[in-house]
Design a protein around this motif. Structure first.
Motif, short mmCIF file in Angstrom:
data_model
loop_
_atom_site.label_atom_id
_atom_site.label_comp_id
_atom_site.label_asym_id
_atom_site.label_seq_id
_atom_site.Cartn_x
_atom_site.Cartn_y
_atom_site.Cartn_z
N VAL A 1 12.96 -2.37 2.42
CA VAL A 1 13.41 -2.84 2.63
C VAL A 1 12.98 -3.65 4.28
O VAL A 1 12.94 -4.77 4.94
CB VAL A 1 14.47 -1.31 4.14
CG1 VAL A 1 15.03 -1.84 5.49
CG2 VAL A 1 15.79 -1.33 3.27
N SER A 2 11.45 -3.18 4.68
CA SER A 2 10.94 -3.21 5.84
C SER A 2 10.06 -4.60 4.83
O SER A 2 10.10 -5.69 5.84
CB SER A 2 9.66 -2.40 6.19
OG SER A 2 8.51 -2.75 6.58
N LEU A 3 9.83 -4.65 3.24
CA LEU A 3 9.10 -6.03 2.88
C LEU A 3 10.41 -6.89 3.48
O LEU A 3 9.20 -8.74 3.29
CB LEU A 3 9.07 -5.47 1.69
CG LEU A 3 7.80 -5.38 1.67
CD1 LEU A 3 8.11 -4.18 0.18
CD2 LEU A 3 6.16 -6.01 1.31
N PRO B 1 0.85 -1.36 0.36
CA PRO B 1 -0.27 -0.49 0.12
C PRO B 1 1.06 0.75 0.19
O PRO B 1 0.96 2.38 -0.51
CB PRO B 1 -0.61 0.27 1.33
CG PRO B 1 -0.69 -0.43 1.99
CD PRO B 1 0.54 -2.12 0.39
N VAL B 2 1.71 0.92 1.04
CA VAL B 2 3.00 2.35 0.43
C VAL B 2 3.51 2.71 -0.98
O VAL B 2 3.28 3.63 -1.25
CB VAL B 2 4.05 2.11 1.70
CG1 VAL B 2 5.15 3.06 1.36
CG2 VAL B 2 3.76 2.03 2.73
N THR B 3 4.18 1.09 -1.27
CA THR B 3 4.61 1.90 -2.75
C THR B 3 3.67 1.97 -3.86
O THR B 3 3.90 2.54 -5.19
CB THR B 3 5.98 0.75 -3.13
OG1 THR B 3 5.09 -0.21 -2.71
CG2 THR B 3 6.56 0.44 -2.02
N LEU C 1 11.07 7.79 -9.95
CA LEU C 1 10.76 8.17 -8.80
C LEU C 1 11.56 10.05 -8.84
O LEU C 1 12.87 9.62 -8.87
CB LEU C 1 11.06 7.47 -7.55
CG LEU C 1 9.92 6.42 -7.78
CD1 LEU C 1 10.23 5.34 -6.47
CD2 LEU C 1 8.71 7.03 -7.67
N THR C 2 10.84 10.23 -7.83
CA THR C 2 12.09 11.68 -7.12
C THR C 2 12.51 10.96 -6.19
O THR C 2 12.19 9.98 -5.53
CB THR C 2 11.06 12.77 -6.46
OG1 THR C 2 10.46 12.29 -5.50
CG2 THR C 2 10.00 13.50 -7.72
N PRO C 3 13.82 11.88 -6.02
CA PRO C 3 14.87 11.41 -4.53
C PRO C 3 13.86 11.19 -3.41
O PRO C 3 14.44 10.31 -2.49
CB PRO C 3 15.79 12.48 -4.38
CG PRO C 3 15.74 13.56 -5.49
CD PRO C 3 14.35 12.74 -6.52
N THR D 1 10.99 6.99 0.08
CA THR D 1 10.60 6.50 0.18
C THR D 1 9.83 4.41 -0.14
O THR D 1 9.70 3.36 1.37
CB THR D 1 8.82 7.10 0.08
OG1 THR D 1 9.17 7.53 0.57
CG2 THR D 1 7.39 6.26 0.31
N TYR D 2 10.11 4.64 -0.77
CA TYR D 2 10.37 3.40 -1.66
C TYR D 2 11.52 2.22 -0.81
O TYR D 2 11.36 1.24 -0.80
CB TYR D 2 10.69 3.47 -3.48
CG TYR D 2 10.82 1.66 -4.02
CD1 TYR D 2 9.26 1.13 -4.26
CD2 TYR D 2 12.08 1.44 -3.78
CE1 TYR D 2 9.70 0.44 -4.99
CE2 TYR D 2 12.15 0.05 -4.75
CZ TYR D 2 11.35 -0.46 -4.69
OH TYR D 2 11.39 -2.01 -5.24
#
Length: 340
Positions: free
Chosen positions: A328-330, A302-304, A315-317, A322-323
């Protein structure tokens, strides 16, 4: 007398050249251009050496341009306490680099393979840059290594040394002269779109991020590439690609290494075309099933899934942070690559 005149001429010539170079550098800096690194075989070969670090100290990343933008190396290293070895290449398939690592008995590490379907599963294109980098790496001489180490200290201080935008061929390509019929046009990316850091991470600058006109310039390039008549790979050619990847992954795992796949974000008509040409179940799902590897598809989180690429593909920096945090969490949640 003639020698005296020649000496004065030489000094005058040096002064003129020096004034020109200083003026050119100051002009570029005034425009907001920053010094970066040419992302050629020399820099790639330098980073390729780092793939031999102990497996608990580093993770290697290969793929196309998306993972070069979307992986924020500083964030990765802060959260995992491991070095990110960035070996992805723009406009390229990572399959030849995967084979290079698989065929290297000294590589026993952890590997993240990012999948951009139109390149990963392409039989016709996407291998020129990887082949050039691998060839340079295999044949590199001590003199070339020394030249790289000397050059890097100059390259990151002088903006006009950017070969991609300020070499003669690059500047001629940006003159916007109408193309002859059947001539493929120069891919004119804005200067602030493709800044390369020494660790090979690519970033967009603030000027590009804020300017929708520049976004549209890059979108126009993607729209142009969308007109490529080459059909997606299917049937026996796709089987050949899958078998090659399965073989390479098995070699790495047999030496104690580990491999996972990622699929980084894309949006808009770019994503629509990817879904149409490379349906997930026929390519991504099959890839994971046949290799026996874990995979992390951005749309499943849901975040990415909410991340938006300003020009539809990178993606922007800020969003790269965020990605990377989510990735890392996944990895830790799924105990992938040995992360806990």
């Amino acid at each position: 007398m003639q020698t005296h005149v020649s000496g004065k001429s030489a000094i005058l010539a040096l002064v003129i050249v020096a004034v020109f170079l200083v003026s050119w550098e100051l002009f570029l800096r005034h425009k907001g251009v920053v010094a970066d690194f040419d992302d050629g075989p020399e820099l790639w070969a330098h980073v390729r050496d780092q793939a031999y670090q102990p497996s608990d100290k580093a993770v290697v990343f290969i793929g196309s341009s998306r993972i070069k933008y979307d992986l924020d190396i500083e964030t990765w290293e802060s959260l995992t306490h491991t070095h990110a070895v960035q070996l992805a290449m723009v406009a390229s398939s990572p399959r030849h680099i995967l084979t290079n690592l698989a065929d290297d008995p000294k590589f026993k590490g952890r590997l993240v393979v990012d999948v951009t379907e139109v390149l990963f599963f392409n039989r016709m294109r996407g291998n020129d840059y990887p082949d050039a980098g691998i060839s340079y790496y295999k044949g590199i001489t001590p003199a070339q290594r020394a030249s790289f180490y000397l050059d890097r200290h100059i390259e990151n201080r002088l903006a006009f040394l950017n070969e991609g935008h300020y070499a003669i061929n690059a500047m001629l390509g940006e003159m916007h002269i109408p193309d002859r019929p059947m001539v493929y046009p120069f891919l004119d990316f804005p200067m602030g779109f493709d800044i390369t850091r020494y660790n090979r991470q690519n970033v967009m600058n603030d000027d590009f991020i804020a300017d929708t006109n520049q976004h549209n310039q890059v979108k126009a390039i993607w729209a142009l590439l969308r007109m490529d008549p080459t059909p997606p790979t299917t049937g026996k050619p796709l089987d050949t690609i899958m078998n090659s990847v399965v073989r390479d992954v098995a070699k790495i795992k047999a030496r104690g290494g580990d491999v996972v796949f990622t699929r980084t974000p894309s949006n808009g008509f770019f994503l629509d075309a990817e879904h149409h040409m490379y349906p997930r179940e026929a390519y991504w799902d099959r890839l994971l099933k046949e290799t026996g590897c874990q995979g992390f598809y951005y749309a499943d989180d849901p975040v990415t899934a909410k991340l938006v690429c300003p020009e539809l593909s990178h993606l922007t920096p800020k969003d790269a942070v965020t990605y990377t945090t989510a990735l890392v969490s996944l990895l830790k949640q799924n105990k992938a690559l040995g992360f806990q």
